[in-house]
Design a protein around this motif. Structure first.
Motif, PDB file in Angstrom:
ATOM      1  N   ILE A   1      -1.111  73.663  54.152  1.00 50.85           N
ATOM      2  CA  ILE A   1      -1.690  74.924  54.590  1.00 50.85           C
ATOM      3  C   ILE A   1      -1.837  74.925  56.111  1.00 50.85           C
ATOM      4  CG2 ILE A   1      -2.942  75.243  52.426  1.00 50.85           C
ATOM      5  CD1 ILE A   1      -5.480  74.307  53.869  1.00 50.85           C
ATOM      6  N   ASP A   2      -2.051  76.112  56.672  1.00 53.23           N
ATOM      7  CA  ASP A   2      -2.194  76.232  58.119  1.00 53.23           C
ATOM      8  C   ASP A   2      -3.314  75.329  58.641  1.00 53.23           C
ATOM      9  OD1 ASP A   2      -0.199  78.073  58.079  1.00 53.23           O
ATOM     10  OD2 ASP A   2      -1.493  79.824  58.325  1.00 53.23           O
ATOM     11  N   ASN A   3      -3.035  74.692  59.771  1.00 56.92           N
ATOM     12  CA  ASN A   3      -4.018  73.847  60.459  1.00 56.92           C
ATOM     13  C   ASN A   3      -4.587  72.738  59.576  1.00 56.92           C
ATOM     14  OD1 ASN A   3      -3.737  75.049  62.918  1.00 56.92           O
ATOM     15  ND2 ASN A   3      -5.740  76.019  62.956  1.00 56.92           N
ATOM     16  N   ASN A   4      -3.769  72.243  58.615  1.00 60.56           N
ATOM     17  CA  ASN A   4      -4.274  71.173  57.740  1.00 60.56           C
ATOM     18  C   ASN A   4      -4.522  69.879  58.502  1.00 60.56           C
ATOM     19  OD1 ASN A   4      -1.779  69.241  57.349  1.00 60.56           O
ATOM     20  ND2 ASN A   4      -0.948  71.294  57.078  1.00 60.56           N
ATOM     21  N   HIS A   5      -4.026  69.809  59.743  1.00 59.49           N
ATOM     22  CA  HIS A   5      -4.201  68.586  60.529  1.00 59.49           C
ATOM     23  C   HIS A   5      -5.668  68.340  60.887  1.00 59.49           C
ATOM     24  CE1 HIS A   5      -4.128  71.753  63.575  1.00 59.49           C
ATOM     25  NE2 HIS A   5      -4.678  70.907  64.429  1.00 59.49           N
ATOM     26  N   ILE A   6      -6.471  69.404  60.948  1.00 63.01           N
ATOM     27  CA  ILE A   6      -7.872  69.235  61.357  1.00 63.01           C
ATOM     28  C   ILE A   6      -8.644  68.427  60.312  1.00 63.01           C
ATOM     29  CG2 ILE A   6     -10.016  70.447  61.902  1.00 63.01           C
ATOM     30  CD1 ILE A   6      -8.319  72.737  63.010  1.00 63.01           C
ATOM     31  N   LYS A   7      -8.486  68.812  59.062  1.00 61.31           N
ATOM     32  CA  LYS A   7      -9.138  68.075  57.975  1.00 61.31           C
ATOM     33  C   LYS A   7      -8.608  66.636  57.929  1.00 61.31           C
ATOM     34  CE  LYS A   7     -10.141  68.436  52.992  1.00 61.31           C
ATOM     35  NZ  LYS A   7      -9.613  67.139  52.514  1.00 61.31           N
ATOM     36  N   ASN A   8      -7.285  66.478  58.053  1.00 61.68           N
ATOM     37  CA  ASN A   8      -6.686  65.145  58.011  1.00 61.68           C
ATOM     38  C   ASN A   8      -7.168  64.285  59.185  1.00 61.68           C
ATOM     39  OD1 ASN A   8      -5.193  65.659  55.682  1.00 61.68           O
ATOM     40  ND2 ASN A   8      -3.479  66.517  56.831  1.00 61.68           N
ATOM     41  N   PHE A   9      -7.305  64.916  60.353  1.00 64.72           N
ATOM     42  CA  PHE A   9      -7.785  64.194  61.540  1.00 64.72           C
ATOM     43  C   PHE A   9      -9.210  63.694  61.322  1.00 64.72           C
ATOM     44  CE2 PHE A   9     -10.022  64.123  65.619  1.00 64.72           C
ATOM     45  CZ  PHE A   9      -9.195  63.307  66.378  1.00 64.72           C
ATOM     46  N   ASN A  10     -10.057  64.565  60.825  1.00 63.48           N
ATOM     47  CA  ASN A  10     -11.459  64.206  60.605  1.00 63.48           C
ATOM     48  C   ASN A  10     -11.617  63.120  59.543  1.00 63.48           C
ATOM     49  OD1 ASN A  10     -12.429  66.008  62.533  1.00 63.48           O
ATOM     50  ND2 ASN A  10     -12.572  67.705  61.065  1.00 63.48           N
ATOM     51  N   GLU A  11     -10.676  63.080  58.592  1.00 60.52           N
ATOM     52  CA  GLU A  11     -10.735  62.080  57.519  1.00 60.52           C
ATOM     53  C   GLU A  11      -9.924  60.835  57.851  1.00 60.52           C
ATOM     54  OE1 GLU A  11      -9.422  64.182  54.062  1.00 60.52           O
ATOM     55  OE2 GLU A  11     -11.314  65.291  53.832  1.00 60.52           O
ATOM     56  N   GLY A  12      -9.273  60.823  59.036  1.00 63.81           N
ATOM     57  CA  GLY A  12      -8.454  59.673  59.421  1.00 63.81           C
ATOM     58  C   GLY A  12      -7.187  59.544  58.600  1.00 63.81           C
ATOM     59  N   ASN A  13      -6.705  60.673  58.084  1.00 63.88           N
ATOM     60  CA  ASN A  13      -5.525  60.677  57.206  1.00 63.88           C
ATOM     61  C   ASN A  13      -4.265  60.928  58.039  1.00 63.88           C
ATOM     62  OD1 ASN A  13      -3.793  60.792  55.031  1.00 63.88           O
ATOM     63  ND2 ASN A  13      -4.416  62.857  54.400  1.00 63.88           N
ATOM     64  N   LYS A  14      -3.836  59.903  58.751  1.00 68.65           N
ATOM     65  CA  LYS A  14      -2.660  60.031  59.623  1.00 68.65           C
ATOM     66  C   LYS A  14      -1.386  60.019  58.773  1.00 68.65           C
ATOM     67  CE  LYS A  14      -2.364  57.643  63.649  1.00 68.65           C
ATOM     68  NZ  LYS A  14      -2.016  56.500  64.561  1.00 68.65           N
ATOM     69  N   LYS A  15      -0.496  60.990  59.047  1.00 73.28           N
ATOM     70  CA  LYS A  15       0.735  61.114  58.273  1.00 73.28           C
ATOM     71  C   LYS A  15       1.850  60.220  58.813  1.00 73.28           C
ATOM     72  CE  LYS A  15      -1.076  64.146  55.577  1.00 73.28           C
ATOM     73  NZ  LYS A  15      -1.356  63.784  54.173  1.00 73.28           N
ATOM     74  N   ALA A  16       1.835  59.978  60.113  1.00 76.92           N
ATOM     75  CA  ALA A  16       2.849  59.134  60.761  1.00 76.92           C
ATOM     76  C   ALA A  16       2.345  58.792  62.153  1.00 76.92           C
ATOM     77  CB  ALA A  16       4.189  59.864  60.829  1.00 76.92           C
ATOM     78  N   SER A  17       3.054  57.916  62.842  1.00 83.73           N
ATOM     79  CA  SER A  17       2.729  57.610  64.233  1.00 83.73           C
ATOM     80  C   SER A  17       3.697  58.366  65.141  1.00 83.73           C
ATOM     81  CB  SER A  17       2.849  56.106  64.506  1.00 83.73           C
ATOM     82  OG  SER A  17       1.799  55.397  63.884  1.00 83.73           O
ATOM     83  N   HIS A  18       3.153  59.169  66.038  1.00 83.75           N
ATOM     84  CA  HIS A  18       3.941  59.863  67.056  1.00 83.75           C
ATOM     85  C   HIS A  18       3.530  59.260  68.395  1.00 83.75           C
ATOM     86  CE1 HIS A  18       4.240  63.632  64.240  1.00 83.75           C
ATOM     87  NE2 HIS A  18       4.852  62.562  63.756  1.00 83.75           N
ATOM     88  N   ILE A  19       4.395  58.426  68.944  1.00 79.89           N
ATOM     89  CA  ILE A  19       4.019  57.557  70.065  1.00 79.89           C
ATOM     90  C   ILE A  19       4.765  57.947  71.341  1.00 79.89           C
ATOM     91  CG2 ILE A  19       3.828  55.166  70.826  1.00 79.89           C
ATOM     92  CD1 ILE A  19       2.243  55.820  68.294  1.00 79.89           C
ATOM     93  N   PRO A  20       4.037  58.074  72.451  1.00 72.07           N
ATOM     94  CA  PRO A  20       4.724  58.326  73.727  1.00 72.07           C
ATOM     95  C   PRO A  20       5.705  57.192  74.026  1.00 72.07           C
ATOM     96  CG  PRO A  20       2.335  58.564  73.975  1.00 72.07           C
ATOM     97  CD  PRO A  20       2.580  57.953  72.626  1.00 72.07           C
TER      98      PRO A  20
END
Length: 358
Positions: free
Chosen positions: A90-109
């Motif tokens: 769903i839209d902006n689902n990253h906010i809930k995942n961020f708050n729960e520490g539910n990282k989907k992958a590593s995006h690294i500089p």
């Protein structure tokens, strides 16, 4: 100092001055240039880019441009949050995942300019590399490159963008020049991961984060090197003309005139191109006043079409204004700000009228 690993040349960007960064970019084609080369950039043309690479004109000064300023400032935040976004959620689902520490992958500089010896005309400045391992860090990548002498093998290339609501509506979500940019960045990594793809994350100023997957097609693998190499060859040829002209004591205007004989055909509707051609050449004394050439059948057809388009635009602008006025009047009389048309979109007013109907 550049680091060579197999077919890769890496130029560290940590502590790199802006001047050094710009100097390296001027020598090759960058990913952000590719939208111009493929005529997907409404703000620049391949003709202008040619003269920019040769140092004959300066690129537009964007140092005080708010979109560029905030785009750069928010890049780290977009890259961080993109790790938590489920592209199919769903839209902006990253906010809930961020708050729960539910990282989907590593995006690294990846703090290096990347040049492949297979495509020496292209310099890549990636925003991030994607790895399925959520524990990997930027320092891990630096150690891999500088201590172990090996290249990381990413799953995807990450590109981060910011966008106003007006731009998002205008492009229906994604600027058409963005996909070719991230596809270009994928190119050098093909030898490490033949299945590599791109992901573009766009933060809109209405506080939404949207992700897009961009796959590298066979035609891209052929055309990106071909188009960029053809352009780079023209730039190299232009440098030789400049060097020869200066050694012979020719004026700058005369050197520019010599360059017009090889500069790439624009095939662009960029408004800035017309001003550039007028200011750089047509108003200069080296083009004789009232010099005349014979017109062709194609010139006549284009002239007639230009006149017809002018009449069509006038009629269409009138109709567009009529529709806009009708919508504004409806919102006023109904005491509303939004006309909701369900899954077909909406018409809304917030500082200006926005019509987004599919």
């Amino acid at each position: 100092m550049a680091i060579e690993i197999g077919n890769f040349i890496l130029i560290p960007t940590k502590n790199q001055s802006k001047e050094d960064w710009l100097s390296q970019r001027s020598l090759t084609v960058g990913g952000s240039d590719m939208g111009t080369l493929f005529n997907k950039n409404e703000y620049n043309s391949v003709t202008q880019l040619f003269y920019e690479k040769l140092g004959r004109i300066q690129p537009p000064d964007l140092s005080e441009n708010s979109a560029v300023h905030y785009g750069s400032s928010f890049e780290d935040v977009v890259l961080r949050d993109s790790q938590y976004l489920d592209l199919h959620g769903i839209d902006n689902n990253h906010i809930k995942n961020f708050n729960e520490g539910n990282k989907k992958a590593s995006h690294i500089p990846f703090p290096y300019m990347v040049i492949s010896k297979k495509f020496k005309q292209i310099t890549c400045n990636v925003d991030g590399l994607k790895f399925s391992d959520p524990s990997i860090t930027e320092q891990d990548l630096i150690d891999m490159v500088e201590k172990e002498g090996r290249m990381p093998i990413p799953e995807a290339i990450i590109e981060c963008k910011t966008m106003s609501e007006a731009s998002k509506d205008k492009w229906n979500g994604l600027n058409p020049s963005y996909p070719i940019q991230v596809k270009t960045y994928c190119l050098p990594f093909l030898e490490l991961n033949p299945k590599i793809y791109g992901e573009i994350y766009v933060f809109c100023y209405n506080q939404t984060l949207t992700g897009y997957r961009v796959d590298l097609e066979q035609s891209d693998k052929k055309m990106i090197p071909l188009v960029s190499k053809k352009f780079q060859n023209l730039v190299d040829k232009g440098r030789k003309i400049i060097e020869k002209g200066k050694s012979e004591g020719k004026s700058e205007d005369l050197i520019d005139e010599m360059l017009t004989q090889i500069h790439p055909e624009p095939n662009s509707s960029a408004v800035s191109l017309g001003s550039f051609l007028s200011d750089k050449f047509l108003r200069k004394q080296n083009i004789e006043k009232n010099e005349t050439i014979k017109g062709t059948k194609d010139d006549i057809e284009k002239g007639l079409r230009s006149g017809a388009i002018g009449k069509e635009i006038k009629a269409l602008n009138s109709e567009k204004t009529l529709i806009s006025n009708d919508f504004k009047n409806k919102l006023v009389t109904k005491k509303a700000r939004v006309i909701d048309c369900g899954d077909r979109g909406k018409i809304s007013y917030s500082k200006r009228l926005t019509i987004n109907i599919k």
